[in-house]
Design a protein around this motif. Structure first.
Motif, short mmCIF file in Angstrom:
data_model
loop_
_atom_site.label_atom_id
_atom_site.label_comp_id
_atom_site.label_asym_id
_atom_site.label_seq_id
_atom_site.Cartn_x
_atom_site.Cartn_y
_atom_site.Cartn_z
N ILE A 722 0.77 -1.27 -0.09
CA ILE A 722 0.05 0.16 -0.07
C ILE A 722 0.57 1.22 -0.09
N PHE A 723 1.79 1.19 0.86
CA PHE A 723 2.66 2.54 0.92
C PHE A 723 3.30 2.74 -0.37
N PHE A 724 4.16 1.74 -0.87
CA PHE A 724 5.13 1.85 -1.82
C PHE A 724 4.14 2.00 -3.37
N ILE A 725 3.06 1.60 -3.36
CA ILE A 725 2.30 1.48 -4.83
C ILE A 725 1.32 2.56 -4.69
N LEU A 726 0.90 2.82 -3.63
CA LEU A 726 -0.25 3.94 -3.39
C LEU A 726 -0.33 5.13 -2.79
N GLN A 727 0.99 5.17 -2.01
CA GLN A 727 1.12 6.23 -1.18
C GLN A 727 2.58 7.07 -1.36
N TYR A 728 3.48 6.50 -1.40
CA TYR A 728 4.55 7.10 -1.82
C TYR A 728 4.70 7.51 -3.15
N PRO A 729 4.40 6.86 -4.36
CA PRO A 729 4.50 7.45 -5.51
C PRO A 729 3.95 8.84 -5.80
N LYS A 730 4.28 9.53 -6.61
CA LYS A 730 3.68 10.80 -7.09
C LYS A 730 3.45 11.80 -6.06
N ASN A 731 4.52 11.84 -4.84
CA ASN A 731 4.33 12.53 -3.69
C ASN A 731 3.03 12.42 -3.10
N GLY A 732 2.58 11.34 -2.94
CA GLY A 732 1.20 10.87 -2.27
C GLY A 732 0.02 11.47 -2.82
N SER A 733 0.24 11.81 -4.12
CA SER A 733 -1.40 12.37 -4.87
C SER A 733 -1.98 11.34 -5.18
N ILE A 734 -1.75 9.87 -5.36
CA ILE A 734 -2.91 8.99 -5.72
C ILE A 734 -3.92 8.84 -4.86
N GLY A 735 -4.93 9.09 -5.30
CA GLY A 735 -6.34 8.97 -4.59
C GLY A 735 -6.42 10.27 -3.63
N GLN A 736 -5.79 11.18 -3.51
CA GLN A 736 -5.64 12.23 -2.86
C GLN A 736 -6.80 13.12 -2.62
N HIS A 737 -7.68 13.20 -3.73
CA HIS A 737 -8.79 13.89 -3.61
C HIS A 737 -10.18 13.15 -4.19
N THR A 738 -10.00 11.69 -3.86
CA THR A 738 -10.99 10.86 -4.25
C THR A 738 -11.16 9.71 -2.78
N ILE A 739 -10.49 8.81 -2.70
CA ILE A 739 -10.34 7.69 -1.90
C ILE A 739 -10.22 8.57 -0.41
N ALA A 740 -9.12 9.48 -0.24
CA ALA A 740 -8.83 9.99 0.87
C ALA A 740 -9.65 11.07 1.56
N THR A 741 -10.59 11.67 0.63
CA THR A 741 -11.38 12.43 1.15
C THR A 741 -12.80 12.00 1.42
N TRP A 742 -13.06 10.66 0.94
CA TRP A 742 -14.56 10.43 1.18
C TRP A 742 -14.83 10.01 2.75
N TRP A 743 -15.94 10.08 2.85
CA TRP A 743 -16.47 9.78 4.29
C TRP A 743 -16.02 8.61 5.24
N GLY A 744 -15.81 7.59 4.67
CA GLY A 744 -15.30 6.47 5.42
C GLY A 744 -13.81 6.74 5.91
N ASN A 745 -12.88 7.69 5.24
CA ASN A 745 -11.40 7.77 5.48
C ASN A 745 -11.49 9.17 6.30
N THR A 746 -12.49 9.93 6.54
CA THR A 746 -12.44 11.23 7.28
C THR A 746 -13.45 11.32 8.61
N VAL A 747 -14.35 10.48 8.60
CA VAL A 747 -15.27 10.63 9.70
C VAL A 747 -14.70 10.56 11.12
#
Length: 774
Positions: A722-747
């Motif tokens: 998860i870290f090296f494929i989805l979080q570390y590449p592209k300076n952490g921008s993968i899913g930054q405005h989609t997955i990271a911001t939905w209710w299940g990750n912010t509530v």
């Protein structure tokens, strides 16, 4: 090849062979000088086996001296594990929530790897070594496991390096870091060599934890299965694979897609701004009364509950409820220690304005205490759970000593005397055919590591005189054998970390770097000595020649420490916001934060300004008395009512289990050392280690070590991917405005719990809380 197969088969002692050996043994009535409670109740001395039934049930009483041990295959596989497991664990150490990949993972996975090597690798020579020496045997397996486990945990000294960087803005070269880690990790081995004659060879030093490992080795190499009785069942390898795959796939939900499943503070979602509700039910800075999580890395953050005996989980459950859910709210809401101005639970330290304590404001340019700056700034304050954890640590020290004296004084006295004069058992006689490690090997390690230590403290301005290094080593030397005897008999180890902090805090106040170094050499030297000795006892049981085993331990420790330093250096260089509380990928360095806070408490400010009479936390000193008196209650209760619940009450377990806060929040210190609900974890412990049913489910749960290893391994690999494929590449921008911001990750984070909101604001008229002078 046929010869090797025969040797491998001949080395395995099956249950029938063990029974035949006992029946044919020459039995002599025992005339014991002392009443040894650990001896066989039949009071017989078996010349061809151990007189201790626990050892007889787990350890083979035969040996094949011709079986290959230090093979090219064993070294390659062992060194690979000595790189992978310490590296992974160092990576996970700085993350919250985390998971530790234990030695059982290497023990289990090395088995199919070794068998595959034996089947597919060619029988040729490489650099004069035979690549495939025949069937993979149990002795190679033991040597691999020792290499994998001797340095699998994060080296204690790496926290010194991290704290120097984060708290004191000191970054030294790799040479200093390497010498510091090597000296702290290896100097204890020289003590272990001296202690070997007292803690390894005597039959009475049984080392209970090693018996489980021996049983698993013998089971794997005798092809037993995970089903019990006559039901059969899937093989252990397949059972491990299923657990691994399930854990690996599931963790993508709480670890990335639905973060609220990890920090499942569901009550706080209902009232996100209600401070009291968030303090009681929160997971971030609350007391964890929300009771459930769906993240195994939370559940196993400080150890798998599946590996805890049910009675131990019950003890921690009782202690947890009393100290965390009853005593902590009482202390907090009565404003003891000015607690209402801080979060109820936090691993950080605070000044009298409620901000994080800025240690740089009380330091001289030499990183020592400037008393005038300290008096002008603020005393140091701790959250209620953090302060209580120190009290529980104090209680744990005295409780362990008193408990051991009350319950095990007879065994320790008997076996300590026997260890000096008792005759060797069958295992010692079988090991006598192998050449022992010369004493000068240990002497060389001690001299070289001592020189490394002196270089570290003298050339890099640590403010630590050489005499304090000698004192730290003397403390370790003096305590190694008696504490080792207690651990070898009772499986309980008395830690020296708090004792060493007290000693150096009073001896050299105001010197944080010196405090951290003194604590490490004073505590970890003994810890590593007993780790070394425990591995030697494992090798003793499994008939591994001492010299190859010694070389494997030393080389694997050097490699593991070097790898951990490399991983740590990469992380601080490449991970943005490393060790900051709001690091986006969870690398908030909880252990380093606690280590750094301890350096301020014991090193910069000193215990005399924290715990002496008249100071804010003076009351915690009385926990020493509480710890000394508490075991008397259970002991007297057991004497009066032998078959009552008193026989299961263990105050050292209660104090130490609950005292794991911090760096763990209360939600991760629920019974059985877990972060899930107390009822779920305690039930798992009871089912897996306690009562037995006739269902297949219970049969599977009886192999909880394998289940736990599979779950740990699955989470570990999932976290890395998860870290090296989805979080570390592209300076952490993968899913930054989609997955990271939905209710299940912010509530869960949009709550007073996640913000650490205190109950009271800072008084406006004073601008600070606490005493007027300090």
């Amino acid at each position: 090849m046929a010869t090797f197969a025969s040797d491998d088969k001949r080395s395995t002692s099956t249950l029938d062979e063990k029974l035949d050996a006992e029946m044919q043994a020459h039995v002599v009535p025992a005339i014991a000088e002392f009443d040894d409670p650990n001896l066989d109740k039949e009071a017989v001395l078996l010349e061809d086996d151990s007189p201790y039934p626990e050892v007889r049930s787990a350890v083979a009483n035969t040996d094949d001296p011709d079986m290959p041990v230090s093979t090219f295959r064993a070294w390659v596989i062992g060194l690979i594990w000595a790189i992978l497991i310490p590296g992974m664990n160092q990576f996970f150490y700085f993350r919250y929530p985390s998971v530790t990949v234990g030695g059982i993972v290497a023990q289990l996975l090395a088995f199919p790897v070794g068998r595959a090597w034996a089947r597919f690798m060619p029988n040729v020579k490489l650099f004069g070594f035979q690549v495939n020496p025949g069937p993979f045997n149990v002795k190679e397996h033991v040597l691999i496991t020792i290499m994998a486990t001797v340095g699998y945990q994060s080296a204690y000294a790496t926290d010194i390096i991290a704290v120097q960087r984060v708290y004191y803005d000191q970054v030294y070269n790799f040479g200093y870091q390497w010498m510091l880690v090597m000296s702290t990790q290896l100097i204890g081995f020289s003590i272990g060599g001296i202690a070997r004659r007292f803690l390894v060879a005597p039959p009475s030093m049984i080392w209970p934890a090693n018996l489980v490992t021996c049983a698993l080795f013998n089971t794997l190499h005798s092809q037993q299965y995970s089903g019990m009785g006559n039901r059969g069942g899937i093989s252990r390898e397949r059972f491990f694979t299923y657990a691994f795959l399930g854990s690996f796939a599931w963790y993508f939900l709480p670890g990335y897609l639905f973060g609220a499943l990890s920090f499942f503070n569901w009550v706080c979602w209902i009232a996100p701004e209600n401070i009291v509700v968030n303090q009681l039910f929160g997971y971030y800075t609350g007391l964890g009364m929300s009771l459930v999580t769906f993240d195994w890395s939370q559940i196993a953050y400080i150890g798998s509950p599946l590996a805890s005996p049910w009675w131990a989980s019950a003890n921690v459950a009782g202690g947890f409820v009393f100290f965390l859910w009853i005593l902590t709210p009482i202390l907090y809401y009565t404003n003891t220690w000015y607690s209402k101005y801080m979060p109820i639970s936090s691993r950080g330290s605070f000044d009298n304005t409620g901000a994080s304590y800025d240690v740089s404001r009380i330091l001289t340019p030499e990183s020592t205490l400037d008393l005038e700056k300290y008096q002008a700034y603020s005393p140091l304050f701790l959250s209620t759970t953090f302060a209580l954890s120190y009290g529980l640590s104090f209680a744990g020290i005295t409780a362990t000593i008193v408990h051991t004296g009350l319950y095990f004084r007879k065994q320790i006295w008997i076996q300590a005397r026997r260890s000096l004069s008792e005759q060797p058992d069958i295992h010692a006689r079988l090991m006598s055919r192998y050449r022992q490690v010369p004493e000068w090997w240990y002497s060389i390690i001690f001299v070289v590591m001592f020189v490394f230590a002196v270089i570290c403290i003298e050339l890099l301005h640590s403010q630590m005189p050489v005499w304090s290094l000698v004192l730290a080593l003397v403390i370790s030397f003096v305590y190694t054998v008696p504490i080792g005897m207690i651990q070898a008999i009772t499986n309980q180890q008395i830690g020296l970390n708090v004792i060493t902090e007290l000693v150096i805090g009073y001896a050299l106040p105001g010197r944080p770097i010196a405090m951290m170094m003194f604590k490490t050499w004073g505590y970890i030297t003994m810890y590593q000595a007993l780790t070394f000795t425990s591995d030697f006892k494992l090798a003793h049981y499994m008939k591994i020649p001492p010299r190859p085993q010694f070389a494997a331990q030393v080389i694997a420790t050097i490699i593991a420490g070097t790898v951990q330093l490399g991983v740590q250096a990469w992380m601080f260089t490449n991970i943005e916001g490393m060790c900051s509380p709001d690091q986006k990928n969870g690398f908030s360095c909880p252990g380093t934060e606690v280590f750094g806070t301890a350096s301020i408490i014991w090193g910069v400010i000193g215990p005399q300004r924290q715990f002496s009479k008249g100071q804010v936390y003076y009351g915690l000193v009385f926990f020493f008395l509480v710890g000394a008196l508490a075991p008397l209650l259970s002991y007297l209760g057991t004497r009066r009512w032998p078959n009552s619940f008193f026989k299961y009450v263990n105050f050292p377990v209660i104090f130490s289990g609950v005292g794991y806060i911090p760096p763990r929040p209360p939600s991760t210190t629920c019974p059985g050392r877990s972060s899930a609900s107390s009822s779920t974890t305690l039930s798992a412990a009871v089912i897996s280690r306690g009562g037995r049913s006739t269902t297949r489910l219970t049969d599977a749960l009886r192999h909880t070590d394998i289940l736990s290893a599979g779950l740990d391994s699955g989470v570990a690999i999932s976290v890395i991917l998860i870290f090296f494929i989805l979080q570390y590449p592209k300076n952490g921008s993968i899913g930054q405005h989609t997955i990271a911001t939905w209710w299940g990750n912010t509530v869960s984070v949009n709550t007073a719990d996640a913000l650490g909101t205190p109950l009271l604001p800072i008084p406006a008229d004073r601008g600070f809380f606490g005493p007027e002078t300090w």
